[in-house]
Design a protein around this motif. Structure first.
Motif, PDB file in Angstrom:
ATOM      1  N   PRO A 100     -67.851  -6.506  28.358  1.00 48.21           N
ATOM      2  CA  PRO A 100     -66.775  -7.280  27.752  1.00 48.21           C
ATOM      3  C   PRO A 100     -67.272  -8.438  26.878  1.00 48.21           C
ATOM      4  CG  PRO A 100     -67.052  -7.927  30.037  1.00 48.21           C
ATOM      5  CD  PRO A 100     -68.015  -6.804  29.797  1.00 48.21           C
ATOM      6  N   THR A 101     -66.419  -8.844  25.939  1.00 51.20           N
ATOM      7  CA  THR A 101     -66.679 -10.089  25.219  1.00 51.20           C
ATOM      8  C   THR A 101     -66.029 -11.229  26.013  1.00 51.20           C
ATOM      9  OG1 THR A 101     -64.641  -9.850  23.951  1.00 51.20           O
ATOM     10  CG2 THR A 101     -66.636  -8.930  22.968  1.00 51.20           C
ATOM     11  N   VAL A 102     -66.620 -12.402  25.892  1.00 49.31           N
ATOM     12  CA  VAL A 102     -66.076 -13.580  26.565  1.00 49.31           C
ATOM     13  C   VAL A 102     -65.867 -14.675  25.522  1.00 49.31           C
ATOM     14  CG1 VAL A 102     -66.448 -15.324  28.347  1.00 49.31           C
ATOM     15  CG2 VAL A 102     -67.272 -12.983  28.693  1.00 49.31           C
ATOM     16  N   ALA A 103     -64.605 -15.051  25.286  1.00 47.43           N
ATOM     17  CA  ALA A 103     -64.309 -16.029  24.239  1.00 47.43           C
ATOM     18  C   ALA A 103     -63.594 -17.243  24.819  1.00 47.43           C
ATOM     19  CB  ALA A 103     -63.449 -15.391  23.156  1.00 47.43           C
ATOM     20  N   PRO A 104     -64.177 -18.430  24.619  1.00 46.75           N
ATOM     21  CA  PRO A 104     -63.527 -19.645  25.102  1.00 46.75           C
ATOM     22  C   PRO A 104     -62.575 -20.208  24.059  1.00 46.75           C
ATOM     23  CG  PRO A 104     -65.690 -20.193  24.247  1.00 46.75           C
ATOM     24  CD  PRO A 104     -65.458 -18.725  23.962  1.00 46.75           C
ATOM     25  N   TYR A 105     -61.449 -20.718  24.482  1.00 50.32           N
ATOM     26  CA  TYR A 105     -60.689 -21.561  23.565  1.00 50.32           C
ATOM     27  C   TYR A 105     -59.856 -22.586  24.301  1.00 50.32           C
ATOM     28  CZ  TYR A 105     -57.099 -17.890  24.160  1.00 50.32           C
ATOM     29  OH  TYR A 105     -56.209 -16.977  24.665  1.00 50.32           O
ATOM     30  N   ALA A 106     -59.393 -23.563  23.518  1.00 55.67           N
ATOM     31  CA  ALA A 106     -58.644 -24.676  24.094  1.00 55.67           C
ATOM     32  C   ALA A 106     -57.192 -24.534  23.699  1.00 55.67           C
ATOM     33  CB  ALA A 106     -59.194 -25.998  23.585  1.00 55.67           C
ATOM     34  N   LYS A 107     -56.286 -24.851  24.639  1.00 55.12           N
ATOM     35  CA  LYS A 107     -54.863 -24.736  24.354  1.00 55.12           C
ATOM     36  C   LYS A 107     -54.115 -25.796  25.144  1.00 55.12           C
ATOM     37  CE  LYS A 107     -51.315 -21.118  24.144  1.00 55.12           C
ATOM     38  NZ  LYS A 107     -50.622 -20.680  25.361  1.00 55.12           N
ATOM     39  N   ASP A 108     -53.321 -26.623  24.455  1.00 56.95           N
ATOM     40  CA  ASP A 108     -52.479 -27.621  25.126  1.00 56.95           C
ATOM     41  C   ASP A 108     -53.246 -28.426  26.168  1.00 56.95           C
ATOM     42  OD1 ASP A 108     -50.420 -26.510  23.641  1.00 56.95           O
ATOM     43  OD2 ASP A 108     -49.848 -25.104  25.240  1.00 56.95           O
ATOM     44  N   GLY A 109     -54.447 -28.876  25.805  1.00 51.54           N
ATOM     45  CA  GLY A 109     -55.210 -29.704  26.733  1.00 51.54           C
ATOM     46  C   GLY A 109     -55.821 -28.946  27.898  1.00 51.54           C
ATOM     47  N   GLU A 110     -55.779 -27.613  27.836  1.00 52.72           N
ATOM     48  CA  GLU A 110     -56.452 -26.806  28.847  1.00 52.72           C
ATOM     49  C   GLU A 110     -57.544 -25.976  28.179  1.00 52.72           C
ATOM     50  OE1 GLU A 110     -53.642 -24.398  30.985  1.00 52.72           O
ATOM     51  OE2 GLU A 110     -52.278 -26.067  31.330  1.00 52.72           O
ATOM     52  N   ALA A 111     -58.509 -25.520  28.981  1.00 43.25           N
ATOM     53  CA  ALA A 111     -59.568 -24.661  28.455  1.00 43.25           C
ATOM     54  C   ALA A 111     -59.411 -23.263  29.032  1.00 43.25           C
ATOM     55  CB  ALA A 111     -60.933 -25.229  28.800  1.00 43.25           C
ATOM     56  N   LEU A 112     -59.473 -22.245  28.163  1.00 39.85           N
ATOM     57  CA  LEU A 112     -59.259 -20.864  28.572  1.00 39.85           C
ATOM     58  C   LEU A 112     -60.472 -20.022  28.210  1.00 39.85           C
ATOM     59  CD1 LEU A 112     -56.415 -22.206  27.863  1.00 39.85           C
ATOM     60  CD2 LEU A 112     -55.594 -19.887  27.562  1.00 39.85           C
ATOM     61  N   LEU A 113     -60.671 -18.950  28.961  1.00 46.36           N
ATOM     62  CA  LEU A 113     -61.692 -17.960  28.623  1.00 46.36           C
ATOM     63  C   LEU A 113     -61.009 -16.600  28.603  1.00 46.36           C
ATOM     64  CD1 LEU A 113     -64.692 -19.066  30.828  1.00 46.36           C
ATOM     65  CD2 LEU A 113     -64.799 -18.710  28.355  1.00 46.36           C
ATOM     66  N   ARG A 114     -61.195 -15.869  27.495  1.00 44.49           N
ATOM     67  CA  ARG A 114     -60.602 -14.544  27.419  1.00 44.49           C
ATOM     68  C   ARG A 114     -61.718 -13.499  27.535  1.00 44.49           C
ATOM     69  NH1 ARG A 114     -55.947 -11.785  24.376  1.00 44.49           N
ATOM     70  NH2 ARG A 114     -55.138 -13.837  23.852  1.00 44.49           N
ATOM     71  N   VAL A 115     -61.594 -12.639  28.541  1.00 46.84           N
ATOM     72  CA  VAL A 115     -62.578 -11.590  28.794  1.00 46.84           C
ATOM     73  C   VAL A 115     -61.964 -10.267  28.345  1.00 46.84           C
ATOM     74  CG1 VAL A 115     -63.933 -10.408  30.566  1.00 46.84           C
ATOM     75  CG2 VAL A 115     -63.484 -12.873  30.758  1.00 46.84           C
ATOM     76  N   THR A 116     -62.566  -9.627  27.338  1.00 45.82           N
ATOM     77  CA  THR A 116     -61.994  -8.421  26.754  1.00 45.82           C
ATOM     78  C   THR A 116     -62.995  -7.280  26.791  1.00 45.82           C
ATOM     79  OG1 THR A 116     -60.775  -9.838  25.231  1.00 45.82           O
ATOM     80  CG2 THR A 116     -60.841  -7.488  24.719  1.00 45.82           C
ATOM     81  N   ALA A 117     -62.591  -6.141  27.324  1.00 46.67           N
ATOM     82  CA  ALA A 117     -63.484  -4.978  27.357  1.00 46.67           C
ATOM     83  C   ALA A 117     -62.782  -3.762  26.769  1.00 46.67           C
ATOM     84  CB  ALA A 117     -63.927  -4.697  28.789  1.00 46.67           C
ATOM     85  N   CYS A 118     -63.590  -2.829  26.293  1.00 48.37           N
ATOM     86  CA  CYS A 118     -63.090  -1.586  25.709  1.00 48.37           C
ATOM     87  C   CYS A 118     -63.773  -0.407  26.380  1.00 48.37           C
ATOM     88  CB  CYS A 118     -63.377  -1.583  24.205  1.00 48.37           C
ATOM     89  SG  CYS A 118     -62.901  -0.027  23.410  1.00 48.37           S
ATOM     90  N   ALA A 119     -62.999   0.604  26.780  1.00 51.88           N
ATOM     91  CA  ALA A 119     -63.567   1.815  27.381  1.00 51.88           C
ATOM     92  C   ALA A 119     -62.551   2.949  27.266  1.00 51.88           C
ATOM     93  CB  ALA A 119     -63.931   1.560  28.837  1.00 51.88           C
TER      94      ALA A 119
END
Lengths: 413, 413
Positions: free
Chosen positions: B205-224
Motif C-alpha cells: 500500500p501507499t501511505v499518505a499523510p495529510y492535515a485536516k481541520d487541525g487533525e492529522a490523517l494517514l491514508r493507506v491505499t492498496a491495489c490488488a
C-alpha cells in the motif's frame, strides 16, 4: 483590459494532498486590479505537461502567473520550462547568489549545492526579491506577453504579490473592477433570477445569481476607469434589485445572515436567548461566530429530552403530553422559558426532527417549529424542508430560519 | 489505469470568491481509486471556454469530471455544453421531473419554470440521484471517453461521489483499490509523518499523510485483484501505524472525532452535559451532527455572561471574582453545574477567549480551560492555540479538545 491565466504547479495538488489557496488569492488580487482571470490550471511537476499548459495559456491570454516549482530540488522545473517556452537564457544573478549564501549563513547552515539553481534568472527578465524564502519571483516579458513566476508557499507568494507584483502589473491595467453582492433569504435561486431576469444579460455591470448554503445571492460587477465611475454604474442596478427583492434582501456586501442579526440586535439594543432542541447549538454557534455577539447573546439552552425542557425551560408536562415535543405549543413555551432564563428581551424556541430517522410519530424528519417571544407577543413558524434524510441541511436551514425571524423582529422593532 | 482531468466550472472561482475544495476532494478520491489526475482546470460560466476546456481535456484523458454549472439559472451551462461537445441529445427525464416537483411541493412552493431544465438528461447517458439538491449527476460515455457532471455544492457533490460515482468508476479500474484512513488528534502532520517516515515510500500500500481541520490523517491505499488481497496488504501497515501512533489515534475509517465520541458514550452508556462559554454551542453542534446523539447528550447550557454562569450553572460569584470567568476554577464549577443541571454522568465546562479581541485582561485570545467532572473526579486542561486573531480556529480547536477529553474519559471508563 488584459486577460490573465493562473497556472499552479505541483503534483501534490493533483493528488489532493493540499488545497489550492494560491489560485484563489491570485484571482481575488487580479479581480481587484481589473485583470480578469480566464482560467486556472493545475499541472504536476512534469516538464512536457507544464510546457503545454504554458503554451495553451499564452495562446489565449496576455498575462500568465504561475505558482510553485521554484524550489531547489530536481522536480522544481517551472523556471527552466518557462525560459525554454519563452526563449529566455538562464544566467547566474550574483546578487541573488550572495543573498542566498547570506540566507543560509544567517541560519548557521552551509548552502546546499542544489540551492545554487535558485540564483539562475532569465537574461532580460525581471527579478523580485523573496523576503520569506530562497526562491526569487521572476517576470519574463516578450511579444506583448508576460509570464510571472511566483514561489508556491503562500507565506512567500502573498507578500511578494503585494510588495512587488501588484505595482509591477499596474502598467497592464487601465481601470477598476468592483463587485457588490446582494444577499437574500427566503427565496430560491431560480425564483430570484426570474425577478431579475432582464438584468441578468446586462454587460456592464454584469449581474450573476448564485446559491450558497441555502441562500440566493446576486453579484453585481462593473468595470470603469475609476472607482467612482464603477459605483455610478452599479448604483441604479443595485437600486432596482433591492426594490424587486426587498422582502428577501437582508444585506448588500454583508458576510452572513448571523452578521446582520448581530448588527441589528446591537443597534436596537436587544438581547436574545435561545432554546434549541433539533438544532442543538447550531443557531448559537452561528450567532457567536460574530465577534461582539456577547453584547446581544448571553444565554442558550440546548434541551433534547422532555425532562430538560421541563426542568430548564419550564415547559409544561401537559403541553408535552398533549401536543408533543415537536409542536407549536412546545416551541412557544421553550421561547418563553429561554427568555426568562436568560433575562433577555426576546426568546427563541426551536423544536423539530433533524433526521434522518423520524421520532416514531408520523411527522416527517425536516419538520420543525420556531417560536419567537418578547414580553407581549409570540410568533411561530412551521418549517418543512422536505429533505428527511439530510440532517445537516435540516439543522442548518432551521437555524437560518430562526436567525431570519430574529432579523425581521429587530428590523421592525 | 485510466487518466482523468477535473474541470471546475464557475465564475465565482475565477473571481476568487470561493475556494475550490471540490478539485481537492475529487483528486483525493481518484488517487484512492488509482486513477491519476493529469490536470485540474477552472473555467467560468462561459459556453465557448467550457467547450474548449472539455475538448482539450478529452484529447488528453480518458475520464473528465466536472463540478458546478448544473443549477437552474441561465448561466448554468455545463450539461448543455457537455452534450453539445459529446454529441448527446437532451431529453426530459419524467422521473427526475416528478422528483423536482415533489421537492418544491414539499416546501409548499410552485416549481419555478427554470427548474424544469434540471430534469433534462442526455439520451443514453447515466443519471445519478442527488439526495441533497435538485441537480442530478450525469455521465456521458462515448468512444472510450467518459465525462461525469457533478453539482457544485460540496454538500451535494461529496455524498454523490461516495454513493454513486465511486462504484460507477470501478469498471474503469482494474482490480480493487481500497483505502483506510487512520485519524489522529493531538499530533501535528509533520511529527506524525516522521513517526511513519519509512512507510511513506512504500508502493503498495501507499501511505499518505495529510492535515485536516487541525487533525492529522494517514491514508493507506492498496491495489490488488481481490478485496481480501487488498486487506492483507494493508493489515500489517495499519498495525504498525497504530502501534507507533497509539497515543494519538482515535479511529480508523471513522468520519469524525464527534462520531467516535457518540459511539463510545453509547457503548459505555454514559450521558454528557455541556456548559459552553467561548465555544458557545460549537461543541454541542458537533456532537449532535451525529444521528442518535440524543441517546448520550440531552442538555447543553451556553453561558456567555457571569450572570448566566451563576444563575444556570451555579458557579459561585466568589470564584468569578477571585479567579475570573476564564480560569481553571470557573471551568470546574461550570462542568459540575452542567452535570447536575443535566442529570448526566459527566459534565464538561468550557471557558476561554475566542478572539480576535481579548477580554480586557492580559490573557491572550486563544486561551481556554476545559474541565470534565464525573461524580468523583475532575480533570482540567489548559489550552493556548497561539492564534489570537483566528476566532473560528480557536472555537473549533477548543471544541475538538473538549470532544477528545470526553473520548479519552469514555475509552478508559
Amino acid at each position: 483590459m488584459p486577460v490573465c491565466e493562473i497556472i499552479s504547479v505541483g503534483t501534490e495538488l493533483l493528488l489532493g494532498e493540499i488545497l489550492n489557496t494560491n489560485a484563489r488569492f491570485l484571482s481575488l488580487e487580479l479581480a481587484a486590479l481589473g485583470i480578469s482571470v480566464l482560467r486556472q490550471t493545475t499541472v504536476g511537476d512534469n516538464p512536457q505537461r507544464l510546457a503545454q499548459a504554458l503554451k495553451d495559456a499564452l495562446s489565449r491570454s496576455d498575462i500568465v502567473i504561475t505558482s510553485g516549482g521554484l524550489g531547489p530540488t530536481a522536480d522544481d522545473i517551472t523556471k527552466e520550462v518557462c525560459c525554454q517556452v519563452m526563449g529566455f537564457e538562464l544566467i547566474v544573478d550574483e546578487e541573488i547568489l550572495t543573498l542566498l549564501e547570506q540566507f543560509f549563513a544567517s541560519r548557521g547552515i552551509k548552502m546546499p549545492h542544489s540551492n545554487k539553481k535558485q540564483a539562475l534568472v532569465p537574461l532580460g527578465g525581471t527579478v523580485f526579491r523573496n523576503k520569506n524564502g530562497t526562491a526569487p519571483g521572476i517576470a519574463c516579458e516578450k511579444d506583448a506577453k508576460c509570464v510571472i513566476l511566483l514561489p508556491g508557499p503562500p507565506r512567500e507568494l502573498n507578500p511578494m504579490f503585494s510588495e512587488s507584483i501588484r505595482p509591477f502589473l499596474s502598467k497592464y491595467t487601465n481601470g477598476v473592477i468592483l463587485s457588490h453582492t446582494v444577499r437574500t433569504f427566503g427565496i430560491g435561486e431560480s425564483a430570484m433570477a426570474e425577478l431579475a431576469e432582464d438584468l441578468l444579460n446586462s454587460e456592464n455591470p454584469t449581474v450573476a445569481p448564485y446559491a450558497k448554503d441555502g441562500e440566493a445571492l446576486l453579484r453585481v460587477t462593473a468595470c470603469a476607469q475609476t472607482a467612482e465611475q464603477v459605483e455610478s454604474l452599479c448604483a441604479p442596478v443595485l437600486k432596482s434589485l433591492l426594490e424587486r427583492l426587498s422582502p428577501y434582501v437582508y444585506g448588500v456586501d454583508v458576510n452572513s445572515l448571523q452578521q446582520k442579526v448581530v448588527e441589528l440586535l446591537t443597534e436596537k439594543k436587544l438581547k436574545v436567548a435561545l432554546a434549541e432542541s433539533c438544532t442543538a447549538g447550531y443557531t448559537a454557534k452561528r450567532l457567536t461566530e460574530i465577534a461582539g455577539a456577547s453584547k446581544v447573546f448571553e444565554c442558550g439552552i440546548i434541551a433534547y429530552s422532555n425532562e430538560i425542557k421541563i426542568k430548564l425551560l419550564n415547559v409544561s408536562p401537559d403541553t408535552l403530553k398533549e401536543y408533543g415535543a415537536v409542536s407549536e405549543q412546545t416551541a412557544i413555551e421553550m421561547a418563553k422559558g429561554a427568555r426568562s432564563a436568560g433575562g433577555a428581551d426576546i426568546g427563541v424556541g426551536i423544536t423539530g426532527i433533524a433526521g434522518p430517522e423520524g421520532d416514531g410519530s408520523d411527522m416527517p424528519a425536516g419538520l420543525s417549529f420556531i417560536a419567537l417571544a418578547d414580553g407581549d407577543t409570540v410568533r411561530v413558524e412551521k418549517i418543512e424542508t422536505g429533505k428527511p434524510l439530510d440532517r445537516e441541511y435540516n439543522r442548518y436551514y432551521t437555524a437560518s430560519r430562526a436567525l431570519n425571524m430574529i432579523r425581521l423582529y429587530a428590523v421592525n422593532f
